[in-house]
Design a protein around this motif. Structure first.
Motif, PDB file in Angstrom:
ATOM      1  N   SER A 398      -4.581   3.768  -1.831  1.00 15.53           N
ATOM      2  CA  SER A 398      -5.406   4.574  -2.389  1.00 15.53           C
ATOM      3  C   SER A 398      -4.691   5.343  -3.363  1.00 15.53           C
ATOM      4  CB  SER A 398      -6.071   5.585  -1.404  1.00 15.53           C
ATOM      5  OG  SER A 398      -5.026   6.397  -0.822  1.00 15.53           O
ATOM      6  N   LYS A 399      -5.136   6.015  -4.363  1.00 11.13           N
ATOM      7  CA  LYS A 399      -4.312   7.059  -5.075  1.00 11.13           C
ATOM      8  C   LYS A 399      -3.693   7.952  -4.233  1.00 11.13           C
ATOM      9  CE  LYS A 399      -7.757   6.686  -8.830  1.00 11.13           C
ATOM     10  NZ  LYS A 399      -8.736   7.346  -9.674  1.00 11.13           N
ATOM     11  N   ASP A 400      -3.891   8.479  -3.191  1.00 16.50           N
ATOM     12  CA  ASP A 400      -3.079   9.325  -2.651  1.00 16.50           C
ATOM     13  C   ASP A 400      -1.976   8.767  -1.745  1.00 16.50           C
ATOM     14  OD1 ASP A 400      -4.668  11.492  -3.447  1.00 16.50           O
ATOM     15  OD2 ASP A 400      -6.146  11.361  -1.963  1.00 16.50           O
ATOM     16  N   ASP A 401      -2.310   7.314  -1.371  1.00 13.20           N
ATOM     17  CA  ASP A 401      -1.235   6.694  -0.808  1.00 13.20           C
ATOM     18  C   ASP A 401      -0.981   5.512  -1.234  1.00 13.20           C
ATOM     19  OD1 ASP A 401       0.197   5.864   1.363  1.00 13.20           O
ATOM     20  OD2 ASP A 401      -1.365   5.538   2.860  1.00 13.20           O
ATOM     21  N   PRO A 402      -0.199   5.623  -2.266  1.00 11.63           N
ATOM     22  CA  PRO A 402       0.109   4.381  -3.162  1.00 11.63           C
ATOM     23  C   PRO A 402       1.107   3.402  -2.608  1.00 11.63           C
ATOM     24  CG  PRO A 402       1.474   6.370  -3.899  1.00 11.63           C
ATOM     25  CD  PRO A 402       0.549   6.732  -2.789  1.00 11.63           C
ATOM     26  N   VAL A 403       0.397   2.528  -1.550  1.00 12.11           N
ATOM     27  CA  VAL A 403       1.361   1.780  -0.766  1.00 12.11           C
ATOM     28  C   VAL A 403       0.621   0.222  -0.843  1.00 12.11           C
ATOM     29  CG1 VAL A 403       1.886   1.097   1.508  1.00 12.11           C
ATOM     30  CG2 VAL A 403       2.113   3.333   0.876  1.00 12.11           C
ATOM     31  N   PHE A 404       1.402  -0.606  -0.980  1.00 12.09           N
ATOM     32  CA  PHE A 404       0.775  -2.199  -1.389  1.00 12.09           C
ATOM     33  C   PHE A 404       0.620  -2.712   0.296  1.00 12.09           C
ATOM     34  CE2 PHE A 404       3.006  -1.279  -5.132  1.00 12.09           C
ATOM     35  CZ  PHE A 404       2.289  -2.069  -6.134  1.00 12.09           C
ATOM     36  N   LEU A 405      -0.086  -3.827   0.164  1.00 13.56           N
ATOM     37  CA  LEU A 405      -0.616  -4.433   1.397  1.00 13.56           C
ATOM     38  C   LEU A 405       0.827  -4.730   2.518  1.00 13.56           C
ATOM     39  CD1 LEU A 405      -3.123  -6.904   0.125  1.00 13.56           C
ATOM     40  CD2 LEU A 405      -3.491  -4.833   2.065  1.00 13.56           C
ATOM     41  N   ASP A 406       1.950  -4.828   1.765  1.00 12.39           N
ATOM     42  CA  ASP A 406       3.227  -5.070   2.401  1.00 12.39           C
ATOM     43  C   ASP A 406       3.822  -3.932   2.977  1.00 12.39           C
ATOM     44  OD1 ASP A 406       3.845  -4.842  -0.164  1.00 12.39           O
ATOM     45  OD2 ASP A 406       4.957  -6.973  -0.139  1.00 12.39           O
ATOM     46  N   ASP A 407       3.213  -2.616   2.616  1.00 13.79           N
ATOM     47  CA  ASP A 407       3.913  -1.563   2.827  1.00 13.79           C
ATOM     48  C   ASP A 407       4.932  -0.900   1.942  1.00 13.79           C
ATOM     49  OD1 ASP A 407       2.320  -0.585   4.939  1.00 13.79           O
ATOM     50  OD2 ASP A 407       3.374  -1.518   6.615  1.00 13.79           O
ATOM     51  N   LEU A 408       5.121  -1.847   0.828  1.00 11.73           N
ATOM     52  CA  LEU A 408       6.070  -1.499  -0.368  1.00 11.73           C
ATOM     53  C   LEU A 408       5.392  -0.383  -1.115  1.00 11.73           C
ATOM     54  CD1 LEU A 408       7.680  -4.690  -1.349  1.00 11.73           C
ATOM     55  CD2 LEU A 408       8.571  -3.113   0.176  1.00 11.73           C
ATOM     56  N   THR A 409       6.260   0.725  -1.789  1.00 10.02           N
ATOM     57  CA  THR A 409       5.638   1.629  -2.401  1.00 10.02           C
ATOM     58  C   THR A 409       5.797   1.334  -3.729  1.00 10.02           C
ATOM     59  OG1 THR A 409       7.648   3.002  -2.275  1.00 10.02           O
ATOM     60  CG2 THR A 409       6.270   3.366  -0.485  1.00 10.02           C
ATOM     61  N   VAL A 410       5.023   2.219  -4.659  1.00  8.96           N
ATOM     62  CA  VAL A 410       5.244   2.129  -6.009  1.00  8.96           C
ATOM     63  C   VAL A 410       6.712   2.450  -6.431  1.00  8.96           C
ATOM     64  CG1 VAL A 410       4.658   2.970  -8.486  1.00  8.96           C
ATOM     65  CG2 VAL A 410       2.815   2.675  -6.586  1.00  8.96           C
ATOM     66  N   GLU A 411       7.227   3.231  -5.704  1.00  4.12           N
ATOM     67  CA  GLU A 411       8.617   3.496  -6.016  1.00  4.12           C
ATOM     68  C   GLU A 411       9.666   2.554  -5.859  1.00  4.12           C
ATOM     69  OE1 GLU A 411       6.535   5.581  -4.591  1.00  4.12           O
ATOM     70  OE2 GLU A 411       6.436   7.172  -6.079  1.00  4.12           O
ATOM     71  N   ASP A 412       9.433   1.674  -4.511  1.00  2.14           N
ATOM     72  CA  ASP A 412      10.138   0.534  -4.322  1.00  2.14           C
ATOM     73  C   ASP A 412      10.043  -0.351  -5.470  1.00  2.14           C
ATOM     74  OD1 ASP A 412      10.571   1.607  -1.684  1.00  2.14           O
ATOM     75  OD2 ASP A 412       8.902   0.654  -0.706  1.00  2.14           O
ATOM     76  N   ILE A 413       8.793  -0.627  -6.157  1.00  2.00           N
ATOM     77  CA  ILE A 413       8.694  -1.722  -7.137  1.00  2.00           C
ATOM     78  C   ILE A 413       9.561  -1.394  -8.281  1.00  2.00           C
ATOM     79  CG2 ILE A 413       6.805  -3.182  -8.211  1.00  2.00           C
ATOM     80  CD1 ILE A 413       6.682  -3.187  -5.287  1.00  2.00           C
ATOM     81  N   SER A 414       9.432   0.153  -8.670  1.00  2.00           N
ATOM     82  CA  SER A 414      10.057   0.456  -9.971  1.00  2.00           C
ATOM     83  C   SER A 414      11.659   0.179  -9.768  1.00  2.00           C
ATOM     84  CB  SER A 414       9.868   2.012 -10.270  1.00  2.00           C
ATOM     85  OG  SER A 414       8.335   2.275 -10.314  1.00  2.00           O
ATOM     86  N   ALA A 415      12.168   0.585  -8.389  1.00  6.49           N
ATOM     87  CA  ALA A 415      13.441   0.564  -8.070  1.00  6.49           C
ATOM     88  C   ALA A 415      13.905  -0.974  -8.168  1.00  6.49           C
ATOM     89  CB  ALA A 415      13.976   1.136  -6.759  1.00  6.49           C
ATOM     90  N   ALA A 416      13.095  -1.839  -7.608  1.00  4.44           N
ATOM     91  CA  ALA A 416      13.561  -3.145  -7.866  1.00  4.44           C
ATOM     92  C   ALA A 416      13.461  -4.026  -9.345  1.00  4.44           C
ATOM     93  CB  ALA A 416      12.534  -3.944  -6.896  1.00  4.44           C
TER      94      ALA A 416
END
Length: 441
Positions: A398-416
């Motif tokens: 959701s917009k309030d809970d920006p987590v992917f199906l595998d529980d990675l976050t938007v911040e995790d993707i940005s860092a990667a």
């Protein structure tokens, strides 16, 4: 039955009448309150006689003035439904939840079949879990529309497909609801050689025969992941079988329209992609009432984007490189929109990245089922000088809970990947506004 009150807002009408956190709401104007539907239906009168039980177990009655605004009286509850979700009692041969791999968060394995969620949030229900009292309440409250997962109007076949002995008889509720003036949006999850072909033609006509309160039928192809060990043997749609579905829907709609009725049945975009057919234009879909089923989504995306692009003022500025990530299904259409945008704004470069779904399997092509890891793998070696990457927000919980199906976050993707990841809405207007604002428009 009574519902525990989690919080009574200070200075609210209920607080001034002595109600406190932890009290139990028993009835409103003499009507028992069991869940959110009861609460919101019976709390709309201007004057409310509230029956509640305090912490000492004493039952009290208080009159308050609400002016018909249920949110103004000051009560909140532990859950939105004020009750537990109703779980699905079926074991459908095509159930997507059964195709989920192990080790994901527990909420992804819950199968809901809750009529209240159909009314409140548009969820689809099968009708197999409804009690007679729930049916009577829907009719009494005139809860409309209701979204129903029908799958087939053949009672025996429905029992076979849903593995529930009540699946066939529950189809009778469709007529009860239609006769009571309850509007129905219906869906058919189609499985090749099982409920398509002549069975599809039968189901379409049987739904149409229920009358004007069946307002739409969505045909959706079965979704198959690579995690189907021990499950019913199902196959994906081919160009030929998808085309047969579209021809039957076209013939059905043409017959209706020749008899003065509106187009009623619509195929999900996936059928057009599988059959290698052009998508219908905007006028075909009417009010787009089946968008959540992927019906007309790509057509509306292109239409809204194109309209806004045509109206947009010229913008000059520094050269900018923007990345867009999407699923396999939408990829050609997003590429088309990117080319249109770059033609109007030549100083902008848009690079669209097609993300293949390795987690669920390459046959799963929608953006909403892309995991964080697949997004990382799809971007890491294919980005260079992009300023940022836009992703459709359906990838997230959701917009309030920006987590992917595998529980990675938007911040995790940005860092990667070393770039800012920006979620945007899935509509054409959302995408256009995001791109236009990024170039100073």
């Amino acid at each position: 039955m009574a519902v525990k009150i989690a919080k009574v807002e200070k200075r609210s009408a209920c607080f001034r009448k002595g109600m406190r956190n932890g009290d139990c709401l028993v009835a409103i104007n003499g009507n028992p309150i069991n869940d959110v539907l009861d609460y919101r239906f019976y709390a709309t009168d201007d004057i409310l006689k509230i029956t509640y039980r305090n912490a000492k177990g004493k039952e009290k009655n208080r009159k308050i003035r609400s002016n018909g605004d249920v949110d103004s009286i000051g009560l909140s509850f532990d859950t939105y439904l004020m009750d537990r979700h109703h779980a699905c009692k079926n074991k459908c041969i095509f159930c997507f939840v059964d195709q989920m791999p192990k080790g994901m968060r527990s909420s992804l394995y819950f199968k809901d079949d809750d009529s209240r969620l159909s009314f409140l949030f548009g969820n689809y229900i099968t009708l197999t879990g409804l009690s007679e009292s729930e049916v009577e309440r829907i009719i009494k409250m005139h809860i409309s529309p209701i979204n129903v997962s029908v799958h087939t109007m053949n009672p025996e076949l429905r029992v076979q497909m849903m593995k529930n002995p009540h699946a066939g008889t529950s189809l009778q509720l469709l007529k009860r609801f239609a006769d009571a003036g309850i509007r129905l949006n219906t869906q058919l999850v189609l499985c090749p050689w099982i409920n398509d072909g002549e069975e599809l033609s039968f189901s379409l006509q049987a739904l149409a025969d229920l009358g004007e309160y069946v307002q739409s039928i969505a045909a959706v192809p079965v979704g198959l992941t690579k995690h189907r060990e021990g499950l019913y043997n199902l196959t994906a749609y081919t160009k030929e079988t998808a085309d047969d579905v579209l021809r039957r829907i076209d013939a059905f709609n043409n017959s209706l329209m020749q008899n003065g009725r509106q187009r009623l049945a619509f195929a999900a975009d996936e059928f057009y992609l599988a059959a290698d057919r052009e998508l219908p234009d905007v006028s075909y879909y009417g009010d787009f009432c089946q968008l959540d089923n992927g019906v007309g989504m790509l057509t509306l995306l292109q239409s809204d984007f194109s309209d806004l692009l045509a109206q947009a003022s010229e913008v000059e500025g520094e050269e900018k490189v923007i990345g867009l990530a999407t699923g396999v299904a939408a990829y050609p259409y997003i590429c088309k929109l990117a080319r249109m945008f770059m033609q109007k704004f030549p100083h902008v470069t848009i690079r669209v990245q097609k993300i293949v779904n390795h987690f669920f399997g390459e046959s799963v092509t929608v953006a909403g089922l892309i995991t964080g890891k697949d997004l990382i793998d799809g971007l890491r070696d294919r980005i260079s000088d992009e300023n940022c990457i836009l992703i459709p927000d359906v990838m997230l919980r959701s917009k309030d809970d920006p987590v992917f199906l595998d529980d990675l976050t938007v911040e995790d993707i940005s860092a990667a990947v070393g770039l800012e990841i920006i979620p945007v809405g899935c509509g054409g207007a959302d995408l256009f506004d995001a791109l236009y604002s990024m170039i100073g428009g």
